[in-house]
Enzyme design. Sequence first.
Site, PDB file in Angstrom:
ATOM      1  N   SER A 140      27.710  47.019 -46.495  1.00 59.93           N
ATOM      2  CA  SER A 140      27.875  46.553 -45.149  1.00 59.93           C
ATOM      3  C   SER A 140      26.663  45.904 -44.878  1.00 59.93           C
ATOM      4  CB  SER A 140      27.984  47.591 -44.145  1.00 59.93           C
ATOM      5  OG  SER A 140      28.373  47.358 -42.996  1.00 59.93           O
ATOM      6  N   TYR A 154      25.436  55.591 -40.636  1.00 59.87           N
ATOM      7  CA  TYR A 154      26.261  54.793 -41.245  1.00 59.87           C
ATOM      8  C   TYR A 154      25.495  53.694 -42.089  1.00 59.87           C
ATOM      9  CZ  TYR A 154      30.013  51.182 -42.422  1.00 59.87           C
ATOM     10  OH  TYR A 154      30.591  50.012 -43.032  1.00 59.87           O
TER      11      TYR A 154
HETATM   12  P1  NAP Z   1      39.731  51.364 -43.189  1.00 61.46           P
HETATM   13  O1  NAP Z   1      40.484  50.289 -42.615  1.00 61.46           O
HETATM   14  O2  NAP Z   1      39.267  52.259 -42.298  1.00 61.46           O
HETATM   15  O3  NAP Z   1      39.996  51.769 -44.614  1.00 61.46           O
HETATM   16  C1  NAP Z   1      39.582  52.805 -45.311  1.00 61.46           C
HETATM   17  C2  NAP Z   1      40.277  53.140 -46.426  1.00 61.46           C
HETATM   18  O4  NAP Z   1      39.551  53.969 -47.019  1.00 61.46           O
HETATM   19  C3  NAP Z   1      41.507  53.738 -46.330  1.00 61.46           C
HETATM   20  O5  NAP Z   1      42.604  53.355 -47.380  1.00 61.46           O
HETATM   21  C4  NAP Z   1      41.432  55.528 -46.432  1.00 61.46           C
HETATM   22  O6  NAP Z   1      42.322  56.328 -46.748  1.00 61.46           O
HETATM   23  C5  NAP Z   1      40.175  55.347 -47.293  1.00 61.46           C
HETATM   24  N1  NAP Z   1      39.337  56.590 -47.230  1.00 61.46           N
HETATM   25  C6  NAP Z   1      38.546  56.813 -46.226  1.00 61.46           C
HETATM   26  N2  NAP Z   1      37.744  57.915 -46.474  1.00 61.46           N
HETATM   27  C7  NAP Z   1      38.086  58.342 -47.880  1.00 61.46           C
HETATM   28  C8  NAP Z   1      37.899  59.276 -48.671  1.00 61.46           C
HETATM   29  N3  NAP Z   1      37.097  60.254 -48.416  1.00 61.46           N
HETATM   30  N4  NAP Z   1      38.309  59.143 -49.986  1.00 61.46           N
HETATM   31  C9  NAP Z   1      39.261  58.181 -50.290  1.00 61.46           C
HETATM   32  N5  NAP Z   1      39.445  57.293 -49.543  1.00 61.46           N
HETATM   33  C10 NAP Z   1      39.018  57.349 -48.461  1.00 61.46           C
HETATM   34  O7  NAP Z   1      38.303  50.787 -43.536  1.00 61.46           O
HETATM   35  P2  NAP Z   1      37.811  49.115 -43.895  1.00 61.46           P
HETATM   36  O8  NAP Z   1      37.457  48.551 -42.674  1.00 61.46           O
HETATM   37  O9  NAP Z   1      38.860  48.557 -44.710  1.00 61.46           O
HETATM   38  O10 NAP Z   1      36.573  49.476 -44.772  1.00 61.46           O
HETATM   39  C11 NAP Z   1      36.493  49.401 -46.142  1.00 61.46           C
HETATM   40  C12 NAP Z   1      34.778  49.429 -46.676  1.00 61.46           C
HETATM   41  O11 NAP Z   1      34.556  48.345 -45.937  1.00 61.46           O
HETATM   42  C13 NAP Z   1      34.275  50.644 -46.142  1.00 61.46           C
HETATM   43  O12 NAP Z   1      33.309  51.127 -47.048  1.00 61.46           O
HETATM   44  C14 NAP Z   1      33.565  50.185 -44.890  1.00 61.46           C
HETATM   45  O13 NAP Z   1      32.280  50.744 -44.839  1.00 61.46           O
HETATM   46  C15 NAP Z   1      33.060  48.826 -45.498  1.00 61.46           C
HETATM   47  N6  NAP Z   1      32.872  47.788 -44.297  1.00 61.46           N
HETATM   48  C16 NAP Z   1      33.940  47.445 -43.341  1.00 61.46           C
HETATM   49  C17 NAP Z   1      33.523  46.575 -42.339  1.00 61.46           C
HETATM   50  C18 NAP Z   1      34.438  46.251 -41.146  1.00 61.46           C
HETATM   51  O14 NAP Z   1      33.943  45.557 -40.238  1.00 61.46           O
HETATM   52  N7  NAP Z   1      35.934  46.684 -41.279  1.00 61.46           N
HETATM   53  C19 NAP Z   1      32.357  46.010 -42.195  1.00 61.46           C
HETATM   54  C20 NAP Z   1      31.492  46.414 -43.197  1.00 61.46           C
HETATM   55  C21 NAP Z   1      31.547  47.235 -44.470  1.00 61.46           C
HETATM   56  P3  NAP Z   1      43.496  56.507 -45.814  1.00 61.46           P
HETATM   57  O15 NAP Z   1      44.310  55.309 -45.450  1.00 61.46           O
HETATM   58  O16 NAP Z   1      44.081  57.622 -46.562  1.00 61.46           O
HETATM   59  O17 NAP Z   1      42.911  56.809 -44.572  1.00 61.46           O
END
Ligand code: NAP
Length: 245
Positions: A140, A154
């Site tokens: 991130s 985080y």
């Molecule tokens: P999201 O929409 O909340 O989706 C998270 C995904 O991870 C879901 O499929 C969830 O499963 C799964 N997950 C969560 N905890 C888990 C665990 N303990 N074991 C296995 N799977 C797990 O998140 P996102 O925004 O796509 O983020 C994905 C990655 O990008 C993360 O690492 C996040 O930190 C990073 N990121 C996101 C952003 C942003 O702005 N969105 C920015 C920077 C970095 P379920 O569907 O079963 O809940």
Amino acid sequence: MADRKVLLVTGGGRGIGAAVVRLAAARGWDVVLTYAGNAARAAETAAAAEAAGARALAIQADVGDPQAVAATFAQVRDRFGRLDALVNNAGITGPTSTLRESTDAMWETVFRTNVFGLAACCRAALAVLPPGGAIVNVSSRAAAIGGAGEWVHYAASKGAVDTLTIGLAKEAAAQGVRVNAVNPGLIETELHAAAGMPDRLSRLVGSIPMARGGQPEEAAEAVLWLLSDAASYVTGALLPVSGGR
Ligand code: NAP
């Protein structure tokens, strides 16, 4: 079908992970995706991958649970007999908090998922990835920005991911495996609402030089490039996908 490479995406049911799964399937990968609890969304993403011509397998597995990680890699071996690449995407923010108000439980939960789980997946993958294999860690921009007033816990976990990526890239080079990270900025997923801030993107859009949030597919494109042979001399890189933020 047998010559399709196999990609494992943790947290591939929704958001950025799901975009990676869909794009990878369209680019010729077979895909395994893990999820924490949302079986319906994972099944939907796996079905989309199959519709694009891939073999797909969705596995419920908490990435922070070492036994679940071991079971996941065993299932990949049993079903596909190979693993060519890993995307460590599963990640959580925990609740919004200043560092002063944060709790040990928040730090432990976030680090167990974002750091310990990711490291366990890297270890398991390195045991089986062939020369030419690749790992991409979804970190991130928070690692560089610091997460002040929102989630230093985080941001610090993602700082650990960045450092792990740099170190592991140097170790894994000897076995021909590349290790890189993508550092998304503000991407339009359900992550922000899950942290109790559904208006986060509109509130922070002024801090983004490109003046908009990113789409999950834009982060997925960077991941797929880093996985591909087009990035054959790239390892240890931390690639911002953040509209300049
Ligand atoms: P999201 O929409 O909340 O989706 C998270 C995904 O991870 C879901 O499929 C969830 O499963 C799964 N997950 C969560 N905890 C888990 C665990 N303990 N074991 C296995 N799977 C797990 O998140 P996102 O925004 O796509 O983020 C994905 C990655 O990008 C993360 O690492 C996040 O930190 C990073 N990121 C996101 C952003 C942003 O702005 N969105 C920015 C920077 C970095 P379920 O569907 O079963 O809940």
